[in-house]
Design a protein around this motif. Structure first.
Motif, PDB file in Angstrom:
ATOM      1  N   GLU A   1       0.830  -1.205   0.000  1.00  0.00           N
ATOM      2  CA  GLU A   1       0.000   0.000   0.000  1.00  0.00           C
ATOM      3  C   GLU A   1       0.865   1.257   0.000  1.00  0.00           C
ATOM      4  O   GLU A   1       0.615   2.206  -0.745  1.00  0.00           O
ATOM      5  CB  GLU A   1      -0.927  -0.031   1.215  1.00  0.00           C
ATOM      6  N   GLU A   2       1.904   1.264   0.848  1.00  0.00           N
ATOM      7  CA  GLU A   2       2.775   2.442   0.940  1.00  0.00           C
ATOM      8  C   GLU A   2       3.567   2.671  -0.351  1.00  0.00           C
ATOM      9  O   GLU A   2       3.718   3.811  -0.793  1.00  0.00           O
ATOM     10  CB  GLU A   2       3.738   2.277   2.123  1.00  0.00           C
ATOM     11  N   ASP A   3       4.060   1.584  -0.948  1.00  0.00           N
ATOM     12  CA  ASP A   3       4.900   1.709  -2.137  1.00  0.00           C
ATOM     13  C   ASP A   3       4.110   2.026  -3.402  1.00  0.00           C
ATOM     14  O   ASP A   3       4.601   2.747  -4.274  1.00  0.00           O
ATOM     15  CB  ASP A   3       5.705   0.422  -2.372  1.00  0.00           C
ATOM     16  N   ASP A   4       2.907   1.459  -3.515  1.00  0.00           N
ATOM     17  CA  ASP A   4       2.173   1.569  -4.779  1.00  0.00           C
ATOM     18  C   ASP A   4       0.829   2.301  -4.678  1.00  0.00           C
ATOM     19  O   ASP A   4       0.525   3.138  -5.515  1.00  0.00           O
ATOM     20  CB  ASP A   4       1.946   0.169  -5.372  1.00  0.00           C
ATOM     21  N   ALA A   5       0.029   1.956  -3.664  1.00  0.00           N
ATOM     22  CA  ALA A   5      -1.321   2.536  -3.598  1.00  0.00           C
ATOM     23  C   ALA A   5      -1.313   3.975  -3.107  1.00  0.00           C
ATOM     24  O   ALA A   5      -2.037   4.810  -3.654  1.00  0.00           O
ATOM     25  CB  ALA A   5      -2.224   1.670  -2.714  1.00  0.00           C
ATOM     26  N   LEU A   6      -0.527   4.283  -2.087  1.00  0.00           N
ATOM     27  CA  LEU A   6      -0.537   5.654  -1.579  1.00  0.00           C
ATOM     28  C   LEU A   6      -0.014   6.662  -2.610  1.00  0.00           C
ATOM     29  O   LEU A   6      -0.600   7.747  -2.749  1.00  0.00           O
ATOM     30  CB  LEU A   6       0.218   5.759  -0.253  1.00  0.00           C
ATOM     31  N   PRO A   7       1.035   6.349  -3.371  1.00  0.00           N
ATOM     32  CA  PRO A   7       1.411   7.290  -4.437  1.00  0.00           C
ATOM     33  C   PRO A   7       0.299   7.473  -5.471  1.00  0.00           C
ATOM     34  O   PRO A   7       0.087   8.597  -5.957  1.00  0.00           O
ATOM     35  CB  PRO A   7       2.655   6.646  -5.061  1.00  0.00           C
ATOM     36  N   LEU A   8      -0.417   6.405  -5.802  1.00  0.00           N
ATOM     37  CA  LEU A   8      -1.542   6.527  -6.731  1.00  0.00           C
ATOM     38  C   LEU A   8      -2.629   7.420  -6.140  1.00  0.00           C
ATOM     39  O   LEU A   8      -3.163   8.297  -6.822  1.00  0.00           O
ATOM     40  CB  LEU A   8      -2.110   5.144  -7.071  1.00  0.00           C
ATOM     41  N   ILE A   9      -2.936   7.197  -4.864  1.00  0.00           N
ATOM     42  CA  ILE A   9      -3.942   8.016  -4.176  1.00  0.00           C
ATOM     43  C   ILE A   9      -3.550   9.488  -4.238  1.00  0.00           C
ATOM     44  O   ILE A   9      -4.365  10.350  -4.573  1.00  0.00           O
ATOM     45  CB  ILE A   9      -4.094   7.557  -2.707  1.00  0.00           C
ATOM     46  N   GLN A  10      -2.297   9.781  -3.936  1.00  0.00           N
ATOM     47  CA  GLN A  10      -1.832  11.165  -3.951  1.00  0.00           C
ATOM     48  C   GLN A  10      -1.903  11.765  -5.342  1.00  0.00           C
ATOM     49  O   GLN A  10      -2.105  12.968  -5.497  1.00  0.00           O
ATOM     50  CB  GLN A  10      -0.412  11.242  -3.387  1.00  0.00           C
ATOM     51  N   ASP A  11      -1.756  10.909  -6.344  1.00  0.00           N
ATOM     52  CA  ASP A  11      -1.780  11.383  -7.730  1.00  0.00           C
ATOM     53  C   ASP A  11      -3.193  11.685  -8.224  1.00  0.00           C
ATOM     54  O   ASP A  11      -3.391  12.642  -8.975  1.00  0.00           O
ATOM     55  CB  ASP A  11      -1.122  10.329  -8.635  1.00  0.00           C
ATOM     56  N   VAL A  12      -4.176  10.876  -7.806  1.00  0.00           N
ATOM     57  CA  VAL A  12      -5.497  10.987  -8.432  1.00  0.00           C
ATOM     58  C   VAL A  12      -6.583  11.609  -7.558  1.00  0.00           C
ATOM     59  O   VAL A  12      -7.598  12.067  -8.080  1.00  0.00           O
ATOM     60  CB  VAL A  12      -6.000   9.621  -8.978  1.00  0.00           C
ATOM     61  N   LEU A  13      -6.397  11.625  -6.243  1.00  0.00           N
ATOM     62  CA  LEU A  13      -7.448  12.177  -5.394  1.00  0.00           C
ATOM     63  C   LEU A  13      -7.241  13.671  -5.160  1.00  0.00           C
ATOM     64  O   LEU A  13      -6.119  14.147  -5.022  1.00  0.00           O
ATOM     65  CB  LEU A  13      -7.511  11.457  -4.050  1.00  0.00           C
ATOM     66  N   THR A  14      -8.345  14.373  -5.087  1.00  0.00           N
ATOM     67  CA  THR A  14      -8.310  15.797  -4.760  1.00  0.00           C
ATOM     68  C   THR A  14      -8.256  15.966  -3.246  1.00  0.00           C
ATOM     69  O   THR A  14      -8.485  15.007  -2.491  1.00  0.00           O
ATOM     70  CB  THR A  14      -9.572  16.495  -5.287  1.00  0.00           C
TER      71      THR A  14
END
Length: 196
Positions: free
Chosen positions: A115-128
């Motif tokens: 989650e920290e390596d892959d999902a959280l960067p995605l979250i930071q990229d796509v969520l407002t």
């Protein structure tokens, strides 16, 4: 998210220590384990209901990102049976408790790292900011003031001073005041994971 993940890892290390020291059946360890399960349930429920669906909307048509979200949900489903097995073994003082705690620790740590390596960067990229605020609001609503009175001091329990300051600095001023004046002391009185 990172602070909660650190707290989950810390609590599983405390459980492993308690098992190794033969004190897994003490009230303090049982209370610590019950709180760990509650905090993890709130965390994963909020992710499954309020975070992953928002991210899924933002990455529609992006197969790699959608596969990552499927993996997050699948990993959650693999953790639940291990929680139940540890809970049963703890209640029964079963000899396989140590092995089950190690299996839970490895499975949860793999999930948190993924989650920290892959999902959280995605979250930071796509969520407002509004999306992220809605997710945090969902956790706050689920926890309520009583839950926050345990959650906030639980997260910072044993945290290095810089991490503690960073986490508390992200809280609204009234939460910091309540934590300092009331919540910390109430949390300490619970004696989660305490020896003797």
């Amino acid at each position: 998210m990172y602070a909660s993940h650190d707290a989950f890892r810390r609590d599983l290390a405390r459980l492993a220590d308690a098992v190794a020291e033969g004190r897994a059946g003490t009230p303090a360890v049982r209370t610590g384990w019950q709180n760990f399960q509650h905090q993890l349930h709130v965390h994963h429920t909020a992710e499954d209901a309020g975070l992953w669906p928002r991210v899924r909307e933002r990455v529609a048509g992006r197969p790699r990102e959608l596969a990552l979200l499927d993996a997050m949900e699948d990993e959650h489903s693999r953790i639940d049976p291990l929680l139940a097995a540890v809970d049963t073994a703890l209640a029964d003082r079963a000899p396989e408790l140590g092995d089950l705690v190690r299996a839970l620790t490895a499975t949860l740590d793999d999930h948190l790292k993924h989650e920290e390596d892959d999902a959280l960067p995605l979250i930071q990229d796509v969520l407002t900011d509004a999306d992220w605020g809605a997710f945090i609001g969902r956790i706050r609503e689920t926890q309520g003031v009583r839950g926050a009175a345990v959650f906030v001091p639980w997260v910072v329990d044993g945290a290095p001073p810089a991490d503690r300051a960073r986490f508390l600095g992200s809280m609204p001023p009234p939460v910091r005041v309540l934590n300092r004046l009331f919540w910390q002391a109430g949390y300490r009185r619970k004696g989660l994971w305490a020896h003797g």
